[in-house]
Design a protein around this motif. Structure first.
Motif, mmCIF file in Angstrom:
data_model
loop_
_atom_site.group_PDB
_atom_site.id
_atom_site.type_symbol
_atom_site.label_atom_id
_atom_site.label_comp_id
_atom_site.label_asym_id
_atom_site.label_seq_id
_atom_site.Cartn_x
_atom_site.Cartn_y
_atom_site.Cartn_z
ATOM 1 N N SER A 190 0.835 -1.202 0.000
ATOM 2 C CA SER A 190 0.000 0.000 0.000
ATOM 3 C C SER A 190 0.868 1.249 0.000
ATOM 4 N N PRO A 191 1.152 1.802 -1.199
ATOM 5 C CA PRO A 191 1.962 3.016 -1.257
ATOM 6 C C PRO A 191 1.161 4.252 -0.867
ATOM 7 N N GLY A 192 1.896 5.271 -0.446
ATOM 8 C CA GLY A 192 1.333 6.603 -0.318
ATOM 9 C C GLY A 192 1.458 7.293 -1.659
ATOM 10 N N VAL A 193 1.950 8.508 -1.659
ATOM 11 C CA VAL A 193 2.076 9.265 -2.912
ATOM 12 C C VAL A 193 3.406 8.905 -3.570
ATOM 13 N N LEU A 212 -0.580 16.997 -1.297
ATOM 14 C CA LEU A 212 0.812 17.406 -1.166
ATOM 15 C C LEU A 212 1.093 18.006 0.206
ATOM 16 N N ALA A 213 0.113 18.720 0.782
ATOM 17 C CA ALA A 213 0.296 19.294 2.116
ATOM 18 C C ALA A 213 0.474 18.200 3.163
ATOM 19 N N GLY A 221 8.021 15.047 3.748
ATOM 20 C CA GLY A 221 8.390 16.161 2.885
ATOM 21 C C GLY A 221 8.675 15.839 1.436
ATOM 22 N N ARG A 222 8.308 14.660 0.963
ATOM 23 C CA ARG A 222 8.552 14.309 -0.441
ATOM 24 C C ARG A 222 7.665 13.137 -0.829
ATOM 25 N N THR A 223 7.553 12.930 -2.127
ATOM 26 C CA THR A 223 6.879 11.735 -2.622
ATOM 27 C C THR A 223 7.856 10.561 -2.623
#
Length: 263
Positions: A190-193, A212-213, A221-223
């Protein structure tokens, strides 16, 4: 006998997975769209992979069964990694349910007869599945052709996406016994962004600013990069995870934890 790796989805994540686990194996890449599939397969071949593309709409059970049959005919299926899907930002509720929900069930069902001892199946779910407020056990066990009748999400694409991804996790849990009995394993990631074209489209959608927030709010702080997801898939399809099946690995930079404890 040749070891075969099947990867559904010719996007950034699917190609990263093929590169990570496809060396020395026959790679079968599947996608619903011929042009990106041809480009991805060509790129892999240029890098020395024994790659073949098969146009496959995972929402079509006949097409998915044909994919599984072709893979089994090419050798021993060592791994199946199901990355194909659509997003809430770019698809309708119907498309999300047909592809992300029912399509995943088709993959799980179609490959079961062809797995053997050592085969590992990984279905890409989503961090969104961890945000589901209630579990619907029917999603885990009803036949694939009845899934749409128990979905019940109205006209909200985000709700449809959350339900579909939670169902992916539940359905893999329920399928683990049948896979175990054939000496095979099945899990979800299950990935995030993740920095893919799909995520960029989501970032440009009305909900993109909030998405993104969250990355800043949770501290990461990053994908993620597609390679980071591929690394976890490599673990789940490799010899270091032989006792792991029927479970989910969350790779989200801490977003789910932030939502639960700090939002």
């Amino acid at each position: 006998m040749t070891d075969v790796v099947v990867v559904t989805g010719a996007g950034g994540m699917g190609v990263a997975v093929a590169r990570r686990i496809g060396s020395g194996r026959a790679v079968i890449l599947a996608d619903a769209f011929a042009e990106p599939l041809s480009q991805a397969t060509g790129a892999l071949r240029a890098e020395g992979y024994a790659a073949e593309g098969i146009v496959t709409d995972i929402a079509d059970p006949v097409a998915v069964t044909a994919l599984a049959t072709a893979a089994a005919g090419a050798g021993r299926i060592a791994a199946v990694v199901h990355t194909a899907g659509v997003s809430a930002a770019t698809a309708t509720v119907q498309q999300i349910l047909e592809v992300d929900l029912v399509g995943t069930a088709h993959v799980i069902d179609a490959f079961l007869p062809f797995v053997s001892p050592g085969t590992s199946v990984v279905c890409i779910a989503s961090m969104a599945g961890h945000q589901a407020r209630a579990d619907n056990s029917a999603l885990a066990t009803v036949p694939a052709d009845e899934l749409l009748s128990v979905a019940g999400v109205g006209d909200d694409p985000i709700a449809a996406y959350i339900l579909a991804k939670r169902a992916n996790q539940l359905r893999v849990q329920a399928a683990a016994l049948a896979y175990n009995r054939r000496g095979a394993r099945i899990n979800t990631v299950s990935p995030g962004v993740v920095s893919t074209a799909m995520a960029r489209a989501e970032a440009d959608s009305p909900s993109g600013e909030h998405m993104l927030a969250m990355l800043d709010a949770c501290g990461i702080g990053r994908t993620a990069t597609p390679a980071e997801i591929a690394e976890v898939v490599a673990f789940l399809t490799g010899p270091g995870s032989l006792y792991i099946t029927g479970t989910d690995i969350l790779i989200d930079g801490g977003q789910a934890a932030w939502l639960r404890w700090h939002q």
